[in-house]
Design a protein around this motif. Structure first.
Motif, PDB file in Angstrom:
ATOM      1  N   MET A 120      -6.924   2.012  -7.327  1.00  0.00           N
ATOM      2  CA  MET A 120      -5.914   2.855  -6.701  1.00  0.00           C
ATOM      3  C   MET A 120      -4.549   2.157  -6.708  1.00  0.00           C
ATOM      4  O   MET A 120      -3.542   2.749  -7.098  1.00  0.00           O
ATOM      5  CB  MET A 120      -6.323   3.182  -5.260  1.00  0.00           C
ATOM      6  N   LEU A 121      -4.523   0.894  -6.305  1.00  0.00           N
ATOM      7  CA  LEU A 121      -3.264   0.154  -6.248  1.00  0.00           C
ATOM      8  C   LEU A 121      -2.647   0.002  -7.635  1.00  0.00           C
ATOM      9  O   LEU A 121      -1.432   0.171  -7.799  1.00  0.00           O
ATOM     10  CB  LEU A 121      -3.486  -1.214  -5.606  1.00  0.00           C
ATOM     11  N   ALA A 160      -6.059   7.361 -15.682  1.00  0.00           N
ATOM     12  CA  ALA A 160      -6.136   7.676 -17.105  1.00  0.00           C
ATOM     13  C   ALA A 160      -7.410   8.458 -17.439  1.00  0.00           C
ATOM     14  O   ALA A 160      -7.454   9.198 -18.408  1.00  0.00           O
ATOM     15  CB  ALA A 160      -6.083   6.397 -17.930  1.00  0.00           C
ATOM     16  N   ARG A 161      -8.443   8.277 -16.614  1.00  0.00           N
ATOM     17  CA  ARG A 161      -9.711   8.990 -16.832  1.00  0.00           C
ATOM     18  C   ARG A 161     -10.371   9.266 -15.480  1.00  0.00           C
ATOM     19  O   ARG A 161     -10.001   8.679 -14.471  1.00  0.00           O
ATOM     20  CB  ARG A 161     -10.631   8.169 -17.726  1.00  0.00           C
ATOM     21  N   VAL A 162     -11.348  10.127 -15.489  1.00  0.00           N
ATOM     22  CA  VAL A 162     -12.092  10.448 -14.269  1.00  0.00           C
ATOM     23  C   VAL A 162     -12.879   9.209 -13.840  1.00  0.00           C
ATOM     24  O   VAL A 162     -13.516   8.549 -14.662  1.00  0.00           O
ATOM     25  CB  VAL A 162     -13.058  11.630 -14.518  1.00  0.00           C
ATOM     26  N   GLU A 163     -12.806   8.895 -12.559  1.00  0.00           N
ATOM     27  CA  GLU A 163     -13.537   7.767 -11.995  1.00  0.00           C
ATOM     28  C   GLU A 163     -14.668   8.316 -11.124  1.00  0.00           C
ATOM     29  O   GLU A 163     -14.427   8.751  -9.994  1.00  0.00           O
ATOM     30  CB  GLU A 163     -12.601   6.879 -11.159  1.00  0.00           C
ATOM     31  N   PRO A 164     -15.895   8.343 -11.643  1.00  0.00           N
ATOM     32  CA  PRO A 164     -17.016   8.910 -10.884  1.00  0.00           C
ATOM     33  C   PRO A 164     -17.181   8.247  -9.515  1.00  0.00           C
ATOM     34  O   PRO A 164     -17.135   7.022  -9.399  1.00  0.00           O
ATOM     35  CB  PRO A 164     -18.231   8.628 -11.775  1.00  0.00           C
ATOM     36  N   GLY A 165     -17.313   9.082  -8.493  1.00  0.00           N
ATOM     37  CA  GLY A 165     -17.542   8.592  -7.140  1.00  0.00           C
ATOM     38  C   GLY A 165     -16.314   8.060  -6.429  1.00  0.00           C
ATOM     39  O   GLY A 165     -16.401   7.619  -5.285  1.00  0.00           O
ATOM     40  N   PHE A 166     -15.166   8.085  -7.078  1.00  0.00           N
ATOM     41  CA  PHE A 166     -13.951   7.543  -6.461  1.00  0.00           C
ATOM     42  C   PHE A 166     -13.476   8.444  -5.332  1.00  0.00           C
ATOM     43  O   PHE A 166     -13.491   9.662  -5.434  1.00  0.00           O
ATOM     44  CB  PHE A 166     -12.836   7.395  -7.493  1.00  0.00           C
ATOM     45  N   SER A 167     -13.028   7.852  -4.239  1.00  0.00           N
ATOM     46  CA  SER A 167     -12.467   8.579  -3.101  1.00  0.00           C
ATOM     47  C   SER A 167     -11.163   7.911  -2.685  1.00  0.00           C
ATOM     48  O   SER A 167     -11.158   6.736  -2.293  1.00  0.00           O
ATOM     49  CB  SER A 167     -13.445   8.570  -1.921  1.00  0.00           C
ATOM     50  N   TRP A 168     -10.046   8.658  -2.764  1.00  0.00           N
ATOM     51  CA  TRP A 168      -8.751   8.122  -2.320  1.00  0.00           C
ATOM     52  C   TRP A 168      -8.803   7.745  -0.846  1.00  0.00           C
ATOM     53  O   TRP A 168      -8.280   6.705  -0.435  1.00  0.00           O
ATOM     54  CB  TRP A 168      -7.643   9.162  -2.532  1.00  0.00           C
ATOM     55  N   THR A 169      -9.432   8.586  -0.050  1.00  0.00           N
ATOM     56  CA  THR A 169      -9.503   8.337   1.396  1.00  0.00           C
ATOM     57  C   THR A 169     -10.245   7.035   1.679  1.00  0.00           C
ATOM     58  O   THR A 169      -9.781   6.197   2.452  1.00  0.00           O
ATOM     59  CB  THR A 169     -10.191   9.516   2.108  1.00  0.00           C
ATOM     60  N   ALA A 220     -10.824   4.546  -0.434  1.00  0.00           N
ATOM     61  CA  ALA A 220     -10.103   3.411  -1.033  1.00  0.00           C
ATOM     62  C   ALA A 220      -8.913   2.990  -0.172  1.00  0.00           C
ATOM     63  O   ALA A 220      -8.601   1.803  -0.078  1.00  0.00           O
ATOM     64  CB  ALA A 220      -9.639   3.760  -2.443  1.00  0.00           C
ATOM     65  N   PHE A 221      -8.253   3.965   0.469  1.00  0.00           N
ATOM     66  CA  PHE A 221      -7.086   3.640   1.296  1.00  0.00           C
ATOM     67  C   PHE A 221      -7.484   3.131   2.682  1.00  0.00           C
ATOM     68  O   PHE A 221      -6.995   2.105   3.136  1.00  0.00           O
ATOM     69  CB  PHE A 221      -6.161   4.853   1.434  1.00  0.00           C
ATOM     70  N   PHE A 222      -8.371   3.862   3.360  1.00  0.00           N
ATOM     71  CA  PHE A 222      -8.675   3.541   4.755  1.00  0.00           C
ATOM     72  C   PHE A 222      -9.797   2.512   4.927  1.00  0.00           C
ATOM     73  O   PHE A 222      -9.922   1.932   5.997  1.00  0.00           O
ATOM     74  CB  PHE A 222      -9.019   4.813   5.533  1.00  0.00           C
ATOM     75  N   ALA A 223     -10.610   2.292   3.901  1.00  0.00           N
ATOM     76  CA  ALA A 223     -11.695   1.315   4.013  1.00  0.00           C
ATOM     77  C   ALA A 223     -11.785   0.493   2.716  1.00  0.00           C
ATOM     78  O   ALA A 223     -12.821   0.496   2.046  1.00  0.00           O
ATOM     79  CB  ALA A 223     -13.008   2.020   4.308  1.00  0.00           C
ATOM     80  N   PRO A 224     -10.715  -0.211   2.360  1.00  0.00           N
ATOM     81  CA  PRO A 224     -10.702  -0.944   1.081  1.00  0.00           C
ATOM     82  C   PRO A 224     -11.779  -2.012   0.994  1.00  0.00           C
ATOM     83  O   PRO A 224     -12.256  -2.324  -0.096  1.00  0.00           O
ATOM     84  CB  PRO A 224      -9.302  -1.550   1.020  1.00  0.00           C
ATOM     85  N   GLU A 257       0.861  -1.183   0.000  1.00  0.00           N
ATOM     86  CA  GLU A 257       0.000   0.000   0.000  1.00  0.00           C
ATOM     87  C   GLU A 257       0.895   1.230   0.000  1.00  0.00           C
ATOM     88  O   GLU A 257       1.907   1.267   0.675  1.00  0.00           O
ATOM     89  CB  GLU A 257      -0.967   0.019   1.174  1.00  0.00           C
ATOM     90  N   TYR A 258       0.512   2.176  -0.816  1.00  0.00           N
ATOM     91  CA  TYR A 258       1.309   3.379  -1.005  1.00  0.00           C
ATOM     92  C   TYR A 258       0.514   4.589  -0.533  1.00  0.00           C
ATOM     93  O   TYR A 258      -0.679   4.686  -0.799  1.00  0.00           O
ATOM     94  CB  TYR A 258       1.671   3.555  -2.483  1.00  0.00           C
ATOM     95  N   LEU A 259       1.182   5.521   0.135  1.00  0.00           N
ATOM     96  CA  LEU A 259       0.508   6.714   0.622  1.00  0.00           C
ATOM     97  C   LEU A 259       0.292   7.778  -0.456  1.00  0.00           C
ATOM     98  O   LEU A 259      -0.757   8.406  -0.480  1.00  0.00           O
ATOM     99  CB  LEU A 259       1.282   7.309   1.803  1.00  0.00           C
ATOM    100  N   PRO A 260       1.256   8.024  -1.335  1.00  0.00           N
ATOM    101  CA  PRO A 260       1.053   9.084  -2.337  1.00  0.00           C
ATOM    102  C   PRO A 260      -0.062   8.743  -3.336  1.00  0.00           C
ATOM    103  O   PRO A 260      -0.287   7.581  -3.661  1.00  0.00           O
ATOM    104  CB  PRO A 260       2.393   9.171  -3.067  1.00  0.00           C
TER     105      PRO A 260
END
Length: 170
Positions: free
Chosen positions: A75-76, A50-59, A61-65, A42-45
């Motif tokens: 993300m990975l 390649a394109r917009v992902e509707p509804g995507f949240s980095w937070t 995806a990282f903290f509640a995969p 898992e990477y922090l940065p």
């Protein structure tokens, strides 16, 4: 304390009992404890898509995969692609010592150590919790003898010696 009304009005102001706190270090310490000491890739940065992902949240995806496995996988994959680009022209057979300035949880160093058994990997992080967790993860992955993590401010610490590869991903 009365602050000046005019922004260029120069007056000395004293604040007693100020505690010196590094906001970045405090933030990284607080978020690191949620990750655990067992190694997983898992990477922090952040990494570009390649394109917009509707509804995507980095937070999320990282903290509640577990809540959105597809987002976590996306993300990975983006983070792995970023590293492929970063290291695409590096001939690791000619590299012996690597330093990651701002190594976070040590993932890049651990992955490099696993892929290239001859590497000595050194990382610096401003977060004491990240340093503790990264060290535990390197041990957990079986690379504790070749991955060393230091808790230090890389912008204020003398450079730690000679390295063949120096990088930092933020």
């Amino acid at each position: 304390i009365a602050l000046p009304l005019y922004p260029f009005d120069r007056k000395p102001y004293w604040i007693d009992d100020v505690v010196s706190v590094n906001a970045a270090s405090s933030y990284y310490d607080a978020t690191a404890v949620a990750t655990g000491e067992s190694f997983r890739e898992e990477y922090l940065p952040l990494a570009p898509f390649a394109r917009v992902e509707p509804g995507f949240s980095w937070t999320r995806a990282f903290f509640a995969p577990e809540k959105d496995p597809r987002a976590h996988a996306l993300m990975l994959e983006a983070q792995r692609e970023l590293r492929k680009v970063l290291f695409r022209d590096v001939d690791f057979s000619r590299i012996r010592r690597v330093v990651d300035m701002g190594c976070g949880l040590g993932t890049d160093l651990i992955v490099l150590a696993q892929r290239h058994a001859h590497l000595e990997c050194v990382g610096y992080t401003i977060s004491s919790e990240q340093a503790r967790i990264a060290t535990a993860r390197a041990r957990d992955a079986g690379d504790g003898d070749r991955v060393t993590i230091h808790h230090a401010d890389s912008s204020a610490t003398p450079f730690p010696g000679a390295f063949d590869l120096i990088f930092g991903v933020e």
